[in-house]
Enzyme design. Structure first.
Site, PDB file in Angstrom:
ATOM      1  N   LYS A  40      16.947 -18.401  10.026  1.00 45.98           N
ATOM      2  CA  LYS A  40      18.067 -17.106   9.589  1.00 45.98           C
ATOM      3  C   LYS A  40      17.638 -16.587   9.204  1.00 45.98           C
ATOM      4  O   LYS A  40      16.753 -16.726   8.085  1.00 45.98           O
ATOM      5  CB  LYS A  40      18.729 -17.616   9.400  1.00 45.98           C
ATOM      6  CG  LYS A  40      19.659 -19.066   8.490  1.00 45.98           C
ATOM      7  CD  LYS A  40      20.869 -18.658   8.546  1.00 45.98           C
ATOM      8  CE  LYS A  40      21.846 -20.328   6.772  1.00 45.98           C
ATOM      9  NZ  LYS A  40      22.177 -20.212   7.344  1.00 45.98           N
ATOM     10  N   ARG A 132      35.218 -21.496   7.572  1.00 48.97           N
ATOM     11  CA  ARG A 132      34.716 -19.876   7.368  1.00 48.97           C
ATOM     12  C   ARG A 132      35.104 -19.621   9.089  1.00 48.97           C
ATOM     13  O   ARG A 132      35.330 -18.547   9.509  1.00 48.97           O
ATOM     14  CB  ARG A 132      32.958 -20.747   6.935  1.00 48.97           C
ATOM     15  CG  ARG A 132      32.273 -19.352   7.804  1.00 48.97           C
ATOM     16  CD  ARG A 132      30.781 -19.298   5.902  1.00 48.97           C
ATOM     17  NE  ARG A 132      30.277 -20.449   7.291  1.00 48.97           N
ATOM     18  CZ  ARG A 132      28.711 -20.284   6.642  1.00 48.97           C
ATOM     19  NH1 ARG A 132      28.236 -20.367   5.985  1.00 48.97           N
ATOM     20  NH2 ARG A 132      28.289 -20.759   7.495  1.00 48.97           N
ATOM     21  N   TYR A 250      15.602  -1.841 -22.209  1.00 47.28           N
ATOM     22  CA  TYR A 250      16.524  -1.463 -22.018  1.00 47.28           C
ATOM     23  C   TYR A 250      17.196  -2.921 -23.342  1.00 47.28           C
ATOM     24  O   TYR A 250      17.354  -3.745 -23.080  1.00 47.28           O
ATOM     25  CB  TYR A 250      17.201  -1.548 -21.061  1.00 47.28           C
ATOM     26  CG  TYR A 250      16.500  -0.519 -19.966  1.00 47.28           C
ATOM     27  CD1 TYR A 250      16.561   0.202 -20.476  1.00 47.28           C
ATOM     28  CD2 TYR A 250      15.626  -0.948 -18.766  1.00 47.28           C
ATOM     29  CE1 TYR A 250      15.415   1.273 -19.894  1.00 47.28           C
ATOM     30  CE2 TYR A 250      15.254  -0.321 -18.220  1.00 47.28           C
ATOM     31  CZ  TYR A 250      15.149   0.671 -18.152  1.00 47.28           C
ATOM     32  OH  TYR A 250      14.361   1.721 -17.701  1.00 47.28           O
ATOM     33  N   MET A 298      13.871  -2.697 -13.236  1.00 49.20           N
ATOM     34  CA  MET A 298      13.211  -2.553 -11.519  1.00 49.20           C
ATOM     35  C   MET A 298      12.316  -2.922 -11.235  1.00 49.20           C
ATOM     36  O   MET A 298      12.000  -2.698 -10.307  1.00 49.20           O
ATOM     37  CB  MET A 298      13.780  -0.880 -11.098  1.00 49.20           C
ATOM     38  CG  MET A 298      14.351  -0.994 -10.236  1.00 49.20           C
ATOM     39  SD  MET A 298      14.494   1.037  -9.723  1.00 49.20           S
ATOM     40  CE  MET A 298      16.111   1.247 -10.069  1.00 49.20           C
TER      41      MET A 298
HETATM   42  C1  PLP Z   1      22.407 -22.147   7.234  1.00 49.71           C
HETATM   43  C2  PLP Z   1      22.559 -22.876   7.892  1.00 49.71           C
HETATM   44  C3  PLP Z   1      21.805 -24.101   7.666  1.00 49.71           C
HETATM   45  C4  PLP Z   1      21.152 -24.623   7.191  1.00 49.71           C
HETATM   46  O1  PLP Z   1      21.121 -25.494   5.529  1.00 49.71           O
HETATM   47  P1  PLP Z   1      20.184 -25.151   4.821  1.00 49.71           P
HETATM   48  O2  PLP Z   1      20.812 -26.218   4.088  1.00 49.71           O
HETATM   49  O3  PLP Z   1      19.432 -24.084   4.422  1.00 49.71           O
HETATM   50  O4  PLP Z   1      19.061 -26.676   5.331  1.00 49.71           O
HETATM   51  C5  PLP Z   1      22.486 -24.653   8.693  1.00 49.71           C
HETATM   52  N1  PLP Z   1      23.754 -25.177   9.469  1.00 49.71           N
HETATM   53  C6  PLP Z   1      24.326 -23.736   9.848  1.00 49.71           C
HETATM   54  C7  PLP Z   1      25.541 -23.479  10.500  1.00 49.71           C
HETATM   55  C8  PLP Z   1      23.763 -22.959   8.732  1.00 49.71           C
HETATM   56  O5  PLP Z   1      24.486 -21.250   8.655  1.00 49.71           O
END
Ligand code: PLP
Length: 363
Positions: A40, A132, A250, A298
């Site tokens: 993802k 969630r 800065y 930046m």
């Molecule tokens: C991002 C995610 C994972 C992977 O998690 P990691 O800790 O990066 O391996 C697995 N399952 C779900 C539902 C996720 O959102």
């Protein structure tokens, strides 16, 4: 390695290391458990299009993506893999799911009931403690009573897997098992990268591995079974001698206590370098390290090069900000964030170069 004449930062992604990490996860869970790659957010910022192929070559058969667009990109490089879409199911997309063999992850009762009635394969996310997404126990029971098409996978996500002693792990596993009892022989998945180190009771049928593939050791395993994947380097754009009492950057947050050689690096927060790493982070120059001084700007950041051998104080030279000696975890913790955020920010904002020489040499 392709040499690019740009003065901006460069990110190197070691595809061979990603393959090794995939295999390392496999040896932790054993051959009865399938290791799936979580790609993802464009493979945590490192690039779906380049990473999927090597993962398929390493034996990966299932991928998890955030959305439909990412699923299409995975499909182009993995013709027969299972592709799970985490963001949820859109009934209006049912035909596309079926055509492309995508498996949306349903997060609500309505979504699941509707997608099942549209003859789509789907996975079901159940709520066990992350609060969630996912069906509650009651909603899941309702779905089972509806006698709709069954999901191909039941999954939940651990909230505290990084902390093995946290009692929520056991609670989530128990809730998950209780829910799975309602669903017969449907394959199950609970663990992500850190979860696989909680022991075989957490592995179930399928592990969803993201961070570990990209070299992050979230569970602080010792020895670390995962190897470093990324290297970030930036060029020294200028070097100047700052007089005692003068300030750098800065808001003058660093003031020279001695005549100080300051190197100006061509990297800043627009390249994903955390502003909160100002006056804290270190860089690697050859076998030496130098501290960031003053605020990250930046496009630029400054380092104190006074204690380096003069031969290293060369304008135009590259310095490493992430490398085996300065892993992404260290950068993240020093800057007060988590390694995944660091990876996604650095990965998605910099020119990426892919290393795969060793893999090609072996095959
Ligand atoms: C991002 C995610 C994972 C992977 O998690 P990691 O800790 O990066 O391996 C697995 N399952 C779900 C539902 C996720 O959102």
């Amino acid at each position: 390695m392709k040499v690019v004449k740009s003065s901006g930062p460069q990110l190197f992604v070691d595809l061979d290391a990603i393959q090794r990490n995939f295999r390392a996860a496999g040896s932790i869970v054993g051959s009865d458990v399938e290791v799936c790659a979580v790609v993802k957010s464009d493979a945590y910022g490192l690039g779906i299009d380049k990473i999927v192929g090597p993962l398929v070559a390493a034996g990966c058969h299932s991928f998890f993506v955030a959305d439909f667009e990412e699923a299409v990109r995975v499909r182009r490089r993995a013709a027969v893999a299972k592709v799970f879409i985490l963001r949820g199911a859109k009934p209006s997309f049912a035909e596309f799911y079926r055509q492309n063999d995508f498996i949306p992850v349903c997060n609500t009762l309505c979504e699941a009931a509707e997608i099942a009635s549209l003859r789509c394969q789907y996975a079901l996310n159940v709520e066990t403690g992350l609060s969630r997404f996912g069906l509650t126990f009651g909603e899941f029971r309702t779905l089972v009573h509806c006698r709709v098409r069954a999901p191909v996978l039941i999954m939940s996500h651990l909230a505290c897997a990084d902390a093995p002693g946290n009692p929520l792990n056991l609670l989530q596993k128990s809730r998950f098992m209780a829910m799975c009892e309602l669903s017969g022989a449907t394959p199950r998945s609970l663990a992500a990268s850190a979860g696989i180190s909680l022991g075989p009771a957490y592995h179930f049928d399928l592990a969803r591995i993201g961070s570990a593939l990209y070299g992050l050791n979230n569970a602080s395993l010792d020895p670390n079974p995962f190897v470093n994947v990324v290297r970030l380097r930036a060029r020294i754009a200028d070097i100047r001698l700052v007089r005692t009492g003068e300030a750098v950057g800065y808001m003058s947050t660093f003031r020279a206590q001695r005549p100080t050689w300051v190197g100006i690096l061509a990297i800043g927060y627009s390249h994903g370098l955390a502003w909160s790493g100002s006056n804290r982070l270190w860089v690697q120059i050859g076998s030496h390290q130098a501290p960031l001084v003053g605020r990250v700007a930046m496009e630029f950041a400054a380092i104190d090069m006074t204690d380096l051998p003069p031969s290293l104080r060369v304008s135009g030279r590259w310095v490493d900000l992430i490398c085996p000696k300065l892993p992404a975890e260290l950068m993240a913790h020093t800057a007060g964030t988590i390694p995944q955020e660091t990876l996604v920010r650095i990965g998605s904002t910099n020119t990426r170069h892919y290393l795969e020489e060793r893999r090609q040499a072996h095959t």
